[in-house]
Design an enzyme around this catalytic site. Sequence first.
Site, PDB file in Angstrom:
ATOM      1  N   HIS A  22       0.838  -1.196   0.000  1.00 38.68           N
ATOM      2  CA  HIS A  22       0.000   0.000   0.000  1.00 38.68           C
ATOM      3  C   HIS A  22       0.877   1.251   0.000  1.00 38.68           C
ATOM      4  CE1 HIS A  22      -2.521   2.970   2.437  1.00 38.68           C
ATOM      5  NE2 HIS A  22      -2.924   3.036   1.194  1.00 38.68           N
ATOM      6  N   ASP A  66      -4.808   3.974  -4.543  1.00 36.52           N
ATOM      7  CA  ASP A  66      -4.795   4.392  -3.142  1.00 36.52           C
ATOM      8  C   ASP A  66      -5.923   5.385  -2.862  1.00 36.52           C
ATOM      9  OD1 ASP A  66      -4.177   5.061  -0.552  1.00 36.52           O
ATOM     10  OD2 ASP A  66      -2.120   5.682  -0.982  1.00 36.52           O
ATOM     11  N   TYR A 116      10.392  12.800 -13.112  1.00 36.34           N
ATOM     12  CA  TYR A 116      11.572  11.934 -13.097  1.00 36.34           C
ATOM     13  C   TYR A 116      12.031  11.666 -11.667  1.00 36.34           C
ATOM     14  CZ  TYR A 116      12.184  12.792 -18.156  1.00 36.34           C
ATOM     15  OH  TYR A 116      12.017  12.869 -19.515  1.00 36.34           O
TER      16      TYR A 116
END
Length: 145
Positions: A22, A66, A116
């Site tokens: 998670h 989530d 990035y």
Amino acid sequence: MLKGIPPILSPELLCALDQMGHGDELVIADGNFPCHSVGKNSIVIRADGHGVPEILDAILTLMPLDTYTEKPVGLMQVVPGDTCPRPEIWDTYEEILSKHEPEHHDIEFIERFDFYERAKGAYLIIATGEGAIYANVLLKKGVVK
């Protein structure tokens, strides 16, 4: 073969998805994304010959987003000054996200170099052969109930 698992997901990819916990993040990268240099501390799995939409769709059949974060999806925003219009592939992503996570799939638009940096912390980076630009997707794994 296993029943109910999209065949586009390789055994290696299934294992990595299962190992994620998670809050872990993964990146489904387009063909231009520097997977191996950004993913030095990540698992990098190649999915050559496949595009981001079909990988995204397959992953979301198995993995929830989530719900404890406001925006569990991240896209690399178009660089200011780039002549590229809003990428059409984003509409495809919206359809896929709505299909699998209709209640909770808000998208965060992340500046290129910030994307990035965030990707450097991803558990998993999937290198696709996607040719569309600005097609990278970052997902935060939710709780499997």
